[in-house]
Design a protein around this motif. Structure first.
Motif, mmCIF file in Angstrom:
data_model
loop_
_atom_site.group_PDB
_atom_site.id
_atom_site.type_symbol
_atom_site.label_atom_id
_atom_site.label_comp_id
_atom_site.label_asym_id
_atom_site.label_seq_id
_atom_site.Cartn_x
_atom_site.Cartn_y
_atom_site.Cartn_z
ATOM 1 N N TYR A 84 -45.512 81.225 -19.294
ATOM 2 C CA TYR A 84 -44.536 80.152 -19.426
ATOM 3 C C TYR A 84 -43.126 80.684 -19.653
ATOM 4 O O TYR A 84 -42.146 80.037 -19.295
ATOM 5 N N GLU A 88 -40.093 79.568 -17.350
ATOM 6 C CA GLU A 88 -38.816 79.083 -17.888
ATOM 7 C C GLU A 88 -37.645 79.819 -17.250
ATOM 8 O O GLU A 88 -36.613 79.222 -16.931
ATOM 9 N N ILE A 138 -49.805 71.541 -18.426
ATOM 10 C CA ILE A 138 -48.528 71.475 -19.128
ATOM 11 C C ILE A 138 -48.375 70.055 -19.669
ATOM 12 O O ILE A 138 -48.889 69.107 -19.078
ATOM 13 N N MET A 142 -43.055 68.796 -22.244
ATOM 14 C CA MET A 142 -42.492 70.036 -21.721
ATOM 15 C C MET A 142 -41.973 69.845 -20.301
ATOM 16 O O MET A 142 -40.911 70.382 -19.932
ATOM 17 N N GLU A 145 -38.641 68.084 -20.402
ATOM 18 C CA GLU A 145 -37.578 68.973 -20.853
ATOM 19 C C GLU A 145 -37.108 69.902 -19.743
ATOM 20 O O GLU A 145 -35.945 70.323 -19.718
ATOM 21 N N ARG A 146 -37.997 70.251 -18.819
ATOM 22 C CA ARG A 146 -37.660 71.210 -17.776
ATOM 23 C C ARG A 146 -37.072 70.571 -16.524
ATOM 24 O O ARG A 146 -36.514 71.269 -15.673
#
Length: 201
Positions: A84, A88, A138, A142, A145-146
């Motif tokens: 991860y 990111e 996931i 999350m 947020e991405r």
């Protein structure tokens, strides 16, 4: 079978009929980790040559078994954290994202995403031109947020949609072909604000 999860860890006896565990371990997917079990110490060194996670000598006590399981859990936790972190970094390019699916790291162009559906610890990513969604381990939090908020909006605790792909609203639901996406009260105001901003009165 629907809901079937991929194998991540196998306990293999080294002495098996037809083929021994060491040879079998060379045939399975390299992403599957193996714990060998045997009554013979001389196989220990060879087992680590095939990337074994652990080696249990028979008779196997509950304590030894539990330690081996905990070792496997720790390995997968560290592996996922590392993966991860890579995702990111990759996701800094905001014209696409990378997600893990079936041991693969897939690049998905943001403009192809229609909507995302949350299923407990998983999400289904529905994209244009594809009959089946991409399944990824996931959380919705999350994922939200991405994704850039300029392109995507959360309309329900289980759904995130791409703003520009909203073509039809029917009685408070977003329509994607034959699928109807519910809009919950807690997210309705933000969606209406976006719609009103782009409406011709």
């Amino acid at each position: 079978m629907q809901g079937k999860q991929p194998v991540q860890l196998m306990f293999l006896d080294i002495q098996m009929p037809g083929i021994d565990g060491l040879e079998f371990a060379k045939l399975i997917d390299s992403s599957i980790r193996v714990v060998f079990t045997t009554a013979f110490e001389q196989y220990a060194l060879e087992s680590y040559k095939v990337n074994a996670l652990d080696y249990l000598l028979k008779p196997i006590s509950y304590t030894d078994f539990l330690q081996s399981v905990n070792k496997a859990v720790h390995w997968f936790d560290m592996h996922d954290k590392c993966l991860y972190t890579q995702i990111e970094k990759a996701n800094t390019h905001q014209n696409h994202i990378y997600v893990k699916s079936d041991y693969k790291l897939l690049q998905i162009p943001l403009q192809q995403i229609l909507y995302i559906e949350g299923l407990k610890d998983y999400v289904k990513i529905y994209t244009e031109g594809e009959a089946k969604p991409i399944l990824s381990l996931i959380s919705m939090k999350m994922m939200e947020e991405r994704l850039p908020s300029s392109l995507f909006i959360r309309v329900h605790r289980s759904y995130i949609v791409q703003k520009s792909k909203i073509k039809v609203l029917d009685r408070g639901r977003i329509v994607f072909d034959k699928e109807y996406i519910p809009v919950s009260d807690s997210y309705k105001q933000e969606l209406l604000a976006y719609i009103n901003e782009h409406s011709i009165q």
